[in-house]
Design an enzyme around this catalytic site. Structure first.
Site, PDB file in Angstrom:
ATOM      1  N   ASP A 177       0.740  -1.231   0.055  1.00  0.00           N
ATOM      2  CA  ASP A 177      -0.026   0.067   0.090  1.00  0.00           C
ATOM      3  C   ASP A 177       0.862   1.256   0.043  1.00  0.00           C
ATOM      4  OD1 ASP A 177      -2.539  -1.354   0.147  1.00  0.00           O
ATOM      5  OD2 ASP A 177      -2.510  -1.315   2.551  1.00  0.00           O
TER       6      ASP A 177
ATOM      7  N   LYS B 280      -3.977   2.498  -2.076  1.00  0.00           N
ATOM      8  CA  LYS B 280      -5.061   2.913  -2.159  1.00  0.00           C
ATOM      9  C   LYS B 280      -5.099   4.407  -1.365  1.00  0.00           C
ATOM     10  CE  LYS B 280      -8.346   0.168  -1.343  1.00  0.00           C
ATOM     11  NZ  LYS B 280      -9.051   0.606  -2.493  1.00  0.00           N
TER      12      LYS B 280
ATOM     13  N   MET C 283      -8.480   7.972   9.364  1.00  0.00           N
ATOM     14  CA  MET C 283      -9.176   8.404   8.275  1.00  0.00           C
ATOM     15  C   MET C 283      -9.962   9.356   8.494  1.00  0.00           C
ATOM     16  SD  MET C 283      -9.533   4.586   6.072  1.00  0.00           S
ATOM     17  CE  MET C 283      -9.941   3.682   7.330  1.00  0.00           C
TER      18      MET C 283
HETATM   19  N1  SAH Z   1      -4.541  -0.648   9.047  1.00  0.00           N
HETATM   20  C1  SAH Z   1      -4.032   0.280   9.283  1.00  0.00           C
HETATM   21  C2  SAH Z   1      -5.227   1.511   9.228  1.00  0.00           C
HETATM   22  C3  SAH Z   1      -5.296   1.740   7.546  1.00  0.00           C
HETATM   23  S1  SAH Z   1      -6.475   2.920   7.325  1.00  0.00           S
HETATM   24  C4  SAH Z   1      -3.598   0.506  10.700  1.00  0.00           C
HETATM   25  O1  SAH Z   1      -3.732  -0.466  11.428  1.00  0.00           O
HETATM   26  O2  SAH Z   1      -2.945   1.411  11.067  1.00  0.00           O
HETATM   27  C5  SAH Z   1      -5.664   4.286   6.753  1.00  0.00           C
HETATM   28  C6  SAH Z   1      -5.287   5.283   8.269  1.00  0.00           C
HETATM   29  O3  SAH Z   1      -4.437   4.744   9.100  1.00  0.00           O
HETATM   30  C7  SAH Z   1      -4.973   6.545   7.946  1.00  0.00           C
HETATM   31  O4  SAH Z   1      -6.166   7.604   7.133  1.00  0.00           O
HETATM   32  C8  SAH Z   1      -4.568   7.079   9.083  1.00  0.00           C
HETATM   33  O5  SAH Z   1      -5.866   7.441   9.986  1.00  0.00           O
HETATM   34  C9  SAH Z   1      -3.980   5.818   9.777  1.00  0.00           C
HETATM   35  N2  SAH Z   1      -2.629   5.765   9.636  1.00  0.00           N
HETATM   36  C10 SAH Z   1      -1.950   4.890   8.997  1.00  0.00           C
HETATM   37  N3  SAH Z   1      -0.588   5.184   9.061  1.00  0.00           N
HETATM   38  C11 SAH Z   1      -0.411   6.140   9.908  1.00  0.00           C
HETATM   39  C12 SAH Z   1       0.831   6.802  10.413  1.00  0.00           C
HETATM   40  N4  SAH Z   1       1.930   6.547  10.034  1.00  0.00           N
HETATM   41  N5  SAH Z   1       0.325   8.057  10.594  1.00  0.00           N
HETATM   42  C13 SAH Z   1      -0.808   8.454  11.212  1.00  0.00           C
HETATM   43  N6  SAH Z   1      -1.800   7.881  10.882  1.00  0.00           N
HETATM   44  C14 SAH Z   1      -1.704   6.588  10.146  1.00  0.00           C
END
Ligand code: SAH
Length: 282
Positions: free
Chosen positions: A49, A71, A186
């Site tokens: 991703d 995505k 998100m």
């Molecule tokens: N599966 C992922 C979440 C995916 S949805 C997890 O467990 O973290 C995508 C969202 O994850 C983003 O919109 C944000 O809210 C969060 N996110 C993922 N990586 C991030 C990062 N390095 N810093 C801040 N938010 C993050």
């Protein structure tokens, strides 16, 4: 395959024709699990991703095919069925496949959908959990998701559904009452609506909120605000961001270890520039 590295002794073999759905954590490659690293070291193909940090991809086996299946909101990106079909295709071609996803694959990561596509296609697979942004990302901002003096409940919420709107079916009154700490994924765009709903449901507008952008990466930034100020603060927060609402945010005043180290981006070779100092301290 010869596998002489003792680090991986006893860990599973990624067989040709199999897919591992792997969580990469929020950024810092140091947050990869041993299973993730072991899988990356064996992979023929890594389908990842946009949220996966380049430092994690750099740990893939030299010569592995690195495929971007990002995505990200706003940008054209492969559709979910295309990604699942790609995984099946690579596996059926006898490749060792790693599907690398940001954070944890089973938390707002569509890991279940992709795994079900593998089930349907008869492709053997393994799930490797990762550190989710809503826990590990907060930790990098010095914010514990729980503290026994503050909360015994934490709620993880996605700020938008498949259409981009605030998800329907959330009982805001119950949430406002029942979840002292709320972690939003998100949610930058929908923060005005979410914060307004929580305030309308009884949460104090001066309740502390932190927006943690690019958590656990070299460009991590944190905005501290209040529930009443969150909508405006959201306009200044880069994506991706995790947003945490609740009194645990106050603990950051003492626990911002990354800020205290004052290293940030200084050192080359380590994305966060912290590992050598931590070793010295230890
Ligand atoms: N599966 C992922 C979440 C995916 S949805 C997890 O467990 O973290 C995508 C969202 O994850 C983003 O919109 C944000 O809210 C969060 N996110 C993922 N990586 C991030 C990062 N390095 N810093 C801040 N938010 C993050």
């Amino acid at each position: 395959m010869m596998r002489s590295n003792t680090l991986f002794d006893g860990l599973p073999v990624l067989d040709p024709g199999a897919v591992w759905l792997v969580g990469a954590g929020p950024g810092d490659p140091g947050l990869l699990t041993l299973h993730a690293l072991n899988g990356l070291a064996q992979a023929d193909v890594v389908v990842h991703d946009a949220l996966v940090d380049p430092g994690c991809l750099a740990l893939a086996r030299p010569g592995a095919d690195i495929v971007h299946a990002g995505k990200r909101g706003g940008r054209p990106s492969p559709k979910q069925p295309d990604i699942s079909a790609r995984l099946v295709r690579e596996a059926k071609a006898g490749k060792r496949v790693i599907r690398l996803k940001g954070g944890d694959p089973f938390l707002f990561g569509r890991g279940g959908e992709e795994a079900l596509a593998l089930v349907r296609a008869g492709v053997p697979f393994r799930i490797v959990p990762g550190i989710t942004a809503g826990i590990g990302g907060l930790a990098y901002a010095g914010i514990p998701a729980t503290d026994r003096n503050v909360n015994s409940v934490v709620a993880f919420i996605t700020g938008h559904d498949a259409t981009g709107a605030v998800p329907g079916g959330i009982d805001w009154a119950a949430l406002a009452k029942g979840a002292p700490v709320i972690v939003l994924y998100m949610a930058i765009k929908t923060l005005p609506e979410i914060s307004a709903r929580l305030i309308a449901a009884g949460r104090a507008s001066d309740e502390p909120v932190a927006l943690v952008s690019n958590a656990a990466t070299a460009c991590q930034s944190v905005i501290e605000t209040t529930l009443g100020g969150a909508a405006e603060a959201g306009q200044a927060a880069p994506a991706p961001a995790v947003i945490v609402i609740g009194d645990v945010v106050r603990l950051r005043a003492g626990l911002d270890w990354l800020g205290a180290l004052e290293l940030g981006r200084k050192l080359d070779g380590d994305p966060l520039g912290i590992a050598p100092e931590i070793r010295d301290v230890g």
